[in-house]
Design an enzyme around this catalytic site. Structure first.
Site, short mmCIF file in Angstrom:
data_model
loop_
_atom_site.label_atom_id
_atom_site.label_comp_id
_atom_site.label_asym_id
_atom_site.label_seq_id
_atom_site.Cartn_x
_atom_site.Cartn_y
_atom_site.Cartn_z
NE ARG A 178 -1.52 -0.41 6.75
CZ ARG A 178 -2.02 -1.04 7.80
NH1 ARG A 178 -3.21 -0.69 8.27
NH2 ARG A 178 -1.36 -2.02 8.39
CG HIS A 191 -0.72 -4.81 4.69
ND1 HIS A 191 -1.16 -3.57 5.07
CD2 HIS A 191 -1.83 -5.51 4.31
CE1 HIS A 191 -2.47 -3.51 4.95
NE2 HIS A 191 -2.91 -4.67 4.49
CG HIS A 230 -0.17 -0.02 2.52
ND1 HIS A 230 0.37 1.11 3.10
CD2 HIS A 230 0.13 -1.05 3.35
CE1 HIS A 230 0.97 0.79 4.22
NE2 HIS A 230 0.85 -0.52 4.40
CD GLU A 281 2.56 -5.25 7.98
OE1 GLU A 281 2.84 -6.44 7.72
OE2 GLU A 281 3.21 -4.28 7.55
#
Length: 254
Positions: free
Chosen positions: A60, A182, A9, A87
């Site tokens: 994100r 991520h 991202h 993440e």
């Protein structure tokens, strides 16, 4: 030739503040949105077109993907979301400033928490309402699978089943796939694809919003990989990621 593009991202608000983010659902910064647009334009200029895309449950990554697909005029393609692409969960570190944490615990310890294969930060308490994994979006995940902290090894163990059973097999019917996720969930994938050792993975830093292209032959054997963009700019972004855990950044902020 078949291709999978991995895309971290764009810069988030907490990236900009140099804070551990993990499963906290932090939005993109203005710079992050600009990075996402730039990534989409780079992919378009290089002639990429995607058959399907995958992303996490975190805004994100979702917003980065949406922005890229908009720049490609491919917002219509199928998009699959999975918590398994989230993440790494940073446990009790989530929300803390990385440089200040390094000043307190030492840069070597923070490097272990950020980049090593099997070192996890201290966990949040069971049932802690502050744990992002307790949010409604994860209610269908068995309680014993909702993390309170994770190492890269733990992240790999939740990402790879989804990669092996859902994402990678799709390459047989969709020649080009986009995965927006991520830094650490993608590090787990890169470690798997390139056979990187548990020791050497500490050196891998994935920059924000730079398309990372993996090429495969018709037998789905990996034939090459490269970042799409200016090599010098990419190198500087990787070095910036690596410096985030240095205590000396505290002095510059005061």
């Amino acid at each position: 030739m078949k291709r999978i593009v991995l895309l971290r991202h764009g810069e988030s608000l907490w990236n900009r503040e140099n804070r551990f983010t993990g499963w906290a659902d932090v939005d993109l910064s203005e710079q992050g949105m600009a990075e996402a647009r730039k990534a989409g334009d780079a992919l378009k200029a290089a002639g990429f077109s995607f058959g399907v895309a995958y992303t996490s449950y975190l805004k994100r990554a979702i917003k980065t993907l949406n922005c890229v697909l908009d720049r490609l005029d491919e917002a219509w393609i199928p998009v699959h979301k999975s918590w398994r692409l989230n993440e790494k969960h940073y446990g009790a570190l989530q929300g803390l400033n990385k440089a200040e944490t390094a000043a307190r615990y030492g840069e070597a310890q923070v490097l272990l928490w950020r980049r090593s294969y099997d070192a996890a930060p201290a966990p949040l308490a069971t049932g802690d309402a502050a744990n992002p994994a307790e949010a409604d979006r994860y209610a269908r995940i068995p309680a014993n699978e909702r993390p309170r902290t994770e190492s890269l090894k733990d992240t790999e163990e939740r990402v790879l089943p989804y990669w092996k059973c859902e994402i990678f097999p799709t390459l047989a019917i969709a020649d080009t796939i986009l995965v927006a996720a991520h830094g650490n969930s993608l590090r787990a994938v890169v470690k798997h694809l390139k056979g990187i050792s548990d020791t050497d993975i500490v050196k891998v830093n994935i920059p924000t919003a730079v398309p990372y292209v993996f090429e495969f032959n018709d037998a789905l054997d990996l034939t090459g990989d490269y970042y799409l963009g200016n090599p010098e700019e990419i190198r500087k972004k990787q070095e910036a990621v690596a410096r985030q855990g240095q205590a000396k950044q505290v002095a510059r902020r005061i």
